[in-house]
Structure formats: C-alpha cells, structure tokens
Design a protein around this motif. Structure first.
Motif, PDB file in Angstrom:
ATOM      1  N   ASP A  48     -60.264 -12.931  -1.059  1.00 42.56           N
ATOM      2  CA  ASP A  48     -61.070 -14.142  -1.237  1.00 42.56           C
ATOM      3  C   ASP A  48     -61.108 -14.593  -2.696  1.00 42.56           C
ATOM      4  N   THR A  49     -60.975 -13.644  -3.632  1.00 49.22           N
ATOM      5  CA  THR A  49     -61.160 -13.978  -5.049  1.00 49.22           C
ATOM      6  C   THR A  49     -59.900 -13.903  -5.896  1.00 49.22           C
ATOM      7  N   GLU A  50     -58.829 -13.257  -5.394  1.00 47.63           N
ATOM      8  CA  GLU A  50     -57.634 -13.105  -6.231  1.00 47.63           C
ATOM      9  C   GLU A  50     -56.360 -12.904  -5.417  1.00 47.63           C
ATOM     10  N   GLN A  68     -53.405 -21.749  -3.594  1.00 44.91           N
ATOM     11  CA  GLN A  68     -54.719 -22.078  -4.143  1.00 44.91           C
ATOM     12  C   GLN A  68     -54.643 -22.045  -5.672  1.00 44.91           C
ATOM     13  N   ASN A  73     -56.720 -19.023 -11.895  1.00 49.43           N
ATOM     14  CA  ASN A  73     -57.355 -19.032 -13.200  1.00 49.43           C
ATOM     15  C   ASN A  73     -56.412 -18.326 -14.184  1.00 49.43           C
ATOM     16  N   LYS A 105     -58.453 -16.363  -8.539  1.00 47.82           N
ATOM     17  CA  LYS A 105     -58.406 -17.724  -8.012  1.00 47.82           C
ATOM     18  C   LYS A 105     -59.481 -18.545  -8.725  1.00 47.82           C
ATOM     19  N   LYS A 106     -59.199 -19.822  -8.895  1.00 45.81           N
ATOM     20  CA  LYS A 106     -60.211 -20.708  -9.452  1.00 45.81           C
ATOM     21  C   LYS A 106     -61.188 -21.040  -8.334  1.00 45.81           C
ATOM     22  N   PRO A 107     -62.477 -20.910  -8.646  1.00 41.46           N
ATOM     23  CA  PRO A 107     -63.435 -21.267  -7.600  1.00 41.46           C
ATOM     24  C   PRO A 107     -63.419 -22.782  -7.397  1.00 41.46           C
ATOM     25  N   LYS A 130     -65.001 -26.305  -5.474  1.00 41.20           N
ATOM     26  CA  LYS A 130     -66.322 -26.871  -5.242  1.00 41.20           C
ATOM     27  C   LYS A 130     -66.456 -27.145  -3.753  1.00 41.20           C
ATOM     28  N   LYS A 131     -67.495 -26.593  -3.168  1.00 38.93           N
ATOM     29  CA  LYS A 131     -67.723 -26.792  -1.745  1.00 38.93           C
ATOM     30  C   LYS A 131     -68.412 -28.137  -1.544  1.00 38.93           C
TER      31      LYS A 131
END
Length: 157
Positions: A59-61, A122, A125, A144-146, A148-149
């Motif tokens: 989810d993050t990388e 995706q 960063n 990963k760059k977060p 905006k939801k």
C-alpha cells in the motif's frame, strides 16, 4: 570421365593436399587467434543481456529486487526519472595472458553495459528511496506518493 581414368589419383591427391594446406593455415597465427575469439563470442555472447527483476507492491511502497551475480557495487547505477526506475550495470574486464613458449602476449579488454527500466503505475516519492546490495542481490524500496482522496457527493437532482 571414366572411373578408372589415369588422372583420378592425381586429382584426389591434389584435393587432399589443398585440405591439408587449409587446415595448416587455420592453425597458424593470427588466423587461429581470430577463430578462437569468434568461438569464445558464440559460447557466451551476452551473459547479462537482461537483468532479472521482481517487483512487489504494498500500500505504501514498491519493492524491487534485481539479481546481479558477479557484479560489484561500484558497477551499478540507479536512476529515477519520470516515475520510472532504471538500473544500469557497467561491467569491464581486463585480462593478460603471456605464453613464453610461443613468445606471445595477449591483452584482452571488454566492456558491457546493460540496463533495465521499470515503470510504476502510481506516482513515487523520489526523496524516499532506499537501496541495498548484498551477495549479488540488489533491493530497492521506493515510497509511493500519497494521493488526495476525493469524496463523491450524492447529487440530489
């Protein structure tokens, strides 16, 4: 020409002598060295023509693992451009062979460059990338760059 023609043994001998001469030429320098180089090339033309890469995503990388056996750390470069990772290997080898018996000195140098580019779906960063290299295994973790939801409103019309 009849099978028992008197010139037949002479032609056979001449052809046999020609093959012996050609064989002798192929065994002499520099022809033998050239032929040996060609044989060496076709035995193993591109030992590292591609880099084997596994990409796992959380989810993050992104986690990228590349197998680079026999490669030294200083031969590897990693670049991130336009949401893609490029792994490049510059491998150079030099060898010297001296044969006192034949009084020859052979010096060989070779340079190989190969790379692999991995695009990411995706945005990444570029400031949060970590890489390690142990025993021929390159591991790269890229955050990963977060995003905006965006909430969807219910339209009442």
């Amino acid at each position: 020409m009849a099978p028992n023609h008197p010139d037949r043994p002479k032609r056979h001998e001449a052809l046999e002598q020609w093959f012996k001469s050609m064989n002798h030429i192929m065994q002499e320098k520099p022809v033998k060295g050239i032929l040996q180089s060609i044989d060496d090339f076709f035995r193993q033309p591109f030992p590292y023509s591609t880099i084997h890469v596994d990409v796992n995503e959380t989810d993050t990388e992104y986690e990228v693992t590349a197998e680079l056996p026999g490669i030294k750390k200083d031969q590897i470069s990693i670049d991130v451009i336009n949401n893609a990772l490029t792994i490049t290997v510059n491998k150079s080898e030099t060898s010297t062979e001296v044969n006192d018996l034949e009084k020859t000195h052979r010096h060989r140098s070779s340079m190989q460059r190969f790379s692999r580019t991995i695009p990411f779906a995706q945005p990444i960063n570029e400031r949060k990338i970590r890489a390690s290299y142990i025993d021929g295994l390159l591991k790269i973790k890229i955050a990963k760059k977060p995003g905006k939801k965006i909430d969807i409103l219910i339209d009442q019309d």
